[in-house]
Scaffold this active site. Structure first.
Site, PDB file in Angstrom:
ATOM      1  CG  ASP A  22      49.848  50.537  27.671  1.00  0.00           C
ATOM      2  OD1 ASP A  22      49.255  51.758  27.646  1.00  0.00           O
ATOM      3  OD2 ASP A  22      49.494  49.503  28.732  1.00  0.00           O
ATOM      4  CG  ASP A  26      44.904  51.143  27.513  1.00  0.00           C
ATOM      5  OD1 ASP A  26      46.161  50.808  27.111  1.00  0.00           O
ATOM      6  OD2 ASP A  26      44.166  51.451  26.857  1.00  0.00           O
ATOM      7  CG  ASP A  30      49.062  54.504  24.516  1.00  0.00           C
ATOM      8  OD1 ASP A  30      50.431  55.248  24.275  1.00  0.00           O
ATOM      9  OD2 ASP A  30      48.744  54.170  25.524  1.00  0.00           O
ATOM     10  CG  ASP A  99      47.392  49.511   6.799  1.00  0.00           C
ATOM     11  OD1 ASP A  99      46.752  49.326   5.755  1.00  0.00           O
ATOM     12  OD2 ASP A  99      48.031  48.706   7.441  1.00  0.00           O
ATOM     13  CG  ASP A 205      44.112  45.847   3.776  1.00  0.00           C
ATOM     14  OD1 ASP A 205      45.124  45.273   4.528  1.00  0.00           O
ATOM     15  OD2 ASP A 205      43.003  45.493   3.665  1.00  0.00           O
ATOM     16  CG  ASP A 341      48.472  39.959   7.700  1.00  0.00           C
ATOM     17  OD1 ASP A 341      47.864  40.091   8.683  1.00  0.00           O
ATOM     18  OD2 ASP A 341      48.490  40.687   6.692  1.00  0.00           O
TER      19      ASP A 341
HETATM   20  C1  NOJ Z   1      45.531  42.234   4.969  1.00  0.00           C
HETATM   21  C2  NOJ Z   1      45.868  42.849   6.247  1.00  0.00           C
HETATM   22  O1  NOJ Z   1      47.245  42.904   6.294  1.00  0.00           O
HETATM   23  C3  NOJ Z   1      45.244  41.870   7.298  1.00  0.00           C
HETATM   24  O2  NOJ Z   1      45.822  41.847   8.482  1.00  0.00           O
HETATM   25  C4  NOJ Z   1      43.627  41.983   7.144  1.00  0.00           C
HETATM   26  O3  NOJ Z   1      43.331  41.076   8.007  1.00  0.00           O
HETATM   27  C5  NOJ Z   1      43.245  41.818   5.564  1.00  0.00           C
HETATM   28  N1  NOJ Z   1      43.907  42.456   4.684  1.00  0.00           N
HETATM   29  C6  NOJ Z   1      41.895  42.548   5.671  1.00  0.00           C
HETATM   30  O4  NOJ Z   1      41.684  43.794   5.714  1.00  0.00           O
END
Ligand code: NOJ
Length: 572
Positions: A22, A26, A30, A99, A205, A341
């Site tokens: 950061d 904030d 960034d 991504d 994704d 995740d």
């Molecule tokens: C996979 C991503 O890694 C996750 O973080 C996200 O919530 C879902 N796809 C939906 O985009």
């Protein structure tokens, strides 16, 4: 010499922009912060960055709900700061992979706003709109029984046009209709925009969710996803876990992995091939996404390894044997043990007693298996899950929605909280710990960071304290990354398992024509004596914990508790 592409030899490092550095104080990361830390990344010894979404977004799903695909979230910077970041990374020999979220946009994206504005709008068909059904008592029902993979119905009613739209994830993430060629054309323009700017590839994704069955047949499962998660949260028995996996497939049989997606991936591959050495990495584990080995994605993740509850030598051997055998010719593996995740590596694979040792083994495994390794920010200093104490601290909408749904479905508040407390993805998204200053040096003292910092920054889990400590996790990461970088066999070699039935140690060879390496990892708290039946002698110890002196006899090899041995060997 083995012919290779840069992404086969590279070690990737995932940056979660909100949590990395950061600069403007904030409370969230960034681009200026990332730029300031590029020297750190170079010093660490990684080769490529996977940047989680940096686009403008209402941040309902932490950036995976994009409202402008060709911009930069103002809280992170501008297109100019992005360019400076890209240039700074490239100057240091670090590639950048973005991504790319194809399945859905944010409900605030102008495409969706236009689509929902009227049934006759030319963009209506860019999303998946359907009429509802009428129940036996005349009540309004969604088009079918499909669930969102974030729990609850996959359909959201839109009163203005009296139809439902489909969302595989949150209702703020409406699915694009990829059967409409205009959607493909618009998204491929996005891809060209970033490639023209010079990025080196994309992590794609949720590719399996891009298409759904056009006839909308009801799924045949008797379970709701919430029930399934409730059982899964405490299940340990592999048979129960396997049955839950099958139930999950029944729940999503018409919403997941439709064959059409392969044509789409082929099309995207052709597009990026026109830009030279650009890489596509799919967020999926299925080998099918490699296509023929050369016509769909360059890599998909070996998630099976990441998702196993406990890493053991037999399990890792079985995983490698199966996966490597399945790869089509020309396909290249890709391994990871953690991301935004999933729980932190040190928490996920620890046993509560030897977490540090096991975290070191995890890195040694990732960097020596055949395939491209993906690391997650903060792993290198041993960051662990930050389990949050109250719902107010949660930022993961998925967890908040699951909690609400659980309470709605009769769970007590305590049970609902227990269900989401550990599962919330917030645990692994807390700010990077840069120093022992307040807020871990991530943000200035007194600033409320977007997620609470883990208090263990004050106990040495921070970059500044570890930089000059040769015994630190950070020093360990640096040394092992350097060993991998210096070894063609570790980067590119064939994999050959040794000690097929050993439960305590994992041992394997990595081989290129000019170098042969033996890797031995002891997964136990005891010294192990091994007698691998190998016609080789050790010519050089490349890495060993603890350090070794004197010659090593492969016929009577001892490996210390949680010891790691990486040695160059030659025919005896
Ligand atoms: C996979 C991503 O890694 C996750 O973080 C996200 O919530 C879902 N796809 C939906 O985009």
């Amino acid at each position: 010499m083995v012919n290779s592409r840069w992404w086969q030899e590279a070690v990737f490092y995932q940056i979660y922009p909100r949590s990395f550095a950061d600069e403007d104080g904030d409370g969230m990361g960034d681009f200026a912060g990332i730029i300031r830390q590029l020297d750190y990344l170079e010093h660490l010894g990684i080769d490529a960055i996977w940047l989680s979404p940096h686009y403008p977004s209402p941040q309902v799903d932490c950036g995976y709900d994009i409202s402008d695909y060709i911009g930069v979230a103002p809280e992170y910077g501008t297109l100019d700061t992005f360019r400076a970041f890209l240039e700074g990374a490239h100057q240091r020999g670090i590639r950048v992979v973005l991504d790319l979220v194809l399945n859905h946009t944010s409900d605030q994206h102008p495409w969706f706003q236009a689509s929902r504005s009227g049934r006759d709008h030319p963009k209506r068909d860019w999303y998946v709109w359907r009429d509802g059904r009428t129940g036996t008592d005349g009540e309004r029902l969604p088009p079918n029984n499909w669930e969102s993979s974030f729990t609850g119905s996959a359909w959201e009613y839109d009163p203005a046009t009296d139809q439902y739209y489909y969302h595989h994830f949150l209702k703020e993430q409406p699915d694009l209709n990829w059967r409409n060629p205009e959607v493909r054309a618009a998204m491929w323009d996005v891809v060209r925009f970033w490639l023209d700017l010079g990025v080196d590839g994309f992590r794609l994704d949720a590719i399996a969710t891009i298409y759904e069955h056009p006839d909308l047949p009801d799924h045949t499962s008797d379970m709701t996803l919430l029930d399934l998660y409730a059982v899964w949260a405490t299940a340990e028995d592999p048979d129960v876990l396997a049955e839950l996996g099958r139930e999950w497939e029944r729940l999503f049989e018409y919403q997941f992995d439709l064959p059409e997606v392969h044509d789409l991936m082929k099309d995207l591959r052709q597009l990026v091939n026109g830009y030279g050495d650009v890489v596509l990495i799919g967020e999926d584990e299925k080998i099918a996404y490699y296509g023929s080995g050369d016509d769909e994605l360059h890599m998909v993740f070996n998630f099976e390894l990441m998702r196993t509850r406990r890493l053991t030598p037999p399990q890792i051997r079985a995983n490698q044997a199966e996966r490597l055998a399945q790869l089509p010719d020309g396909a290249w593996p890709c391994n990871t043990l953690g991301n935004h995740d999933s729980p932190r590596v040190k928490s996920a694979f620890g046993d509560g007693v030897h977490d540090a040792e096991l975290a070191r083994l995890s890195l040694a495994l990732l960097l020596t298996l055949r395939g491209t390794p993906f690391l997650y920010y903060g792993e290198e200093i041993g960051m662990v899950n930050r389990v949050l104490d109250s719902l107010e601290q949660f930022r993961d909408t998925l967890a908040l929605r699951q909690y609400a749904l659980a309470v709605e479905n009769g769970f007590s508040e305590d049970r609902a909280f227990a269900l989401v407390r550990k599962a919330t993805r917030d645990v692994a998204r807390t700010p990077m710990q840069w120093s022992n200053a307040p807020n871990a040096g991530f943000s200035p003292a007194g600033v409320d960071t977007w997620l609470p910092v883990h208090p263990n920054y004050a106990e040495g889990v921070n970059v500044a304290d570890q930089l000059d400590d040769p015994t630190s996790m950070l020093a360990f990461y640096r040394r092992l990354l350097a060993v991998r970088r210096s070894s063609p066999a570790l980067r590119l070699g064939e994999y050959e398992s040794v000690l097929e039935d050993g439960a305590s140690c994992l041992a394997f060879l990595r081989r290129v024509p000019d170098q042969l390496c033996l890797v031995v990892l002891n997964y136990t708290a005891q010294t192990q004596s091994l007698a691998p039946d190998l016609p080789y002698r050790v010519t050089e110890v490349m890495f060993s914990t603890p350090a070794r002196s004197g010659p090593i006899d492969l016929v009577a090899l001892t490996v210390a508790p949680y010891g790691i041995l990486i040695a160059e060997v030659a025919v005896a």
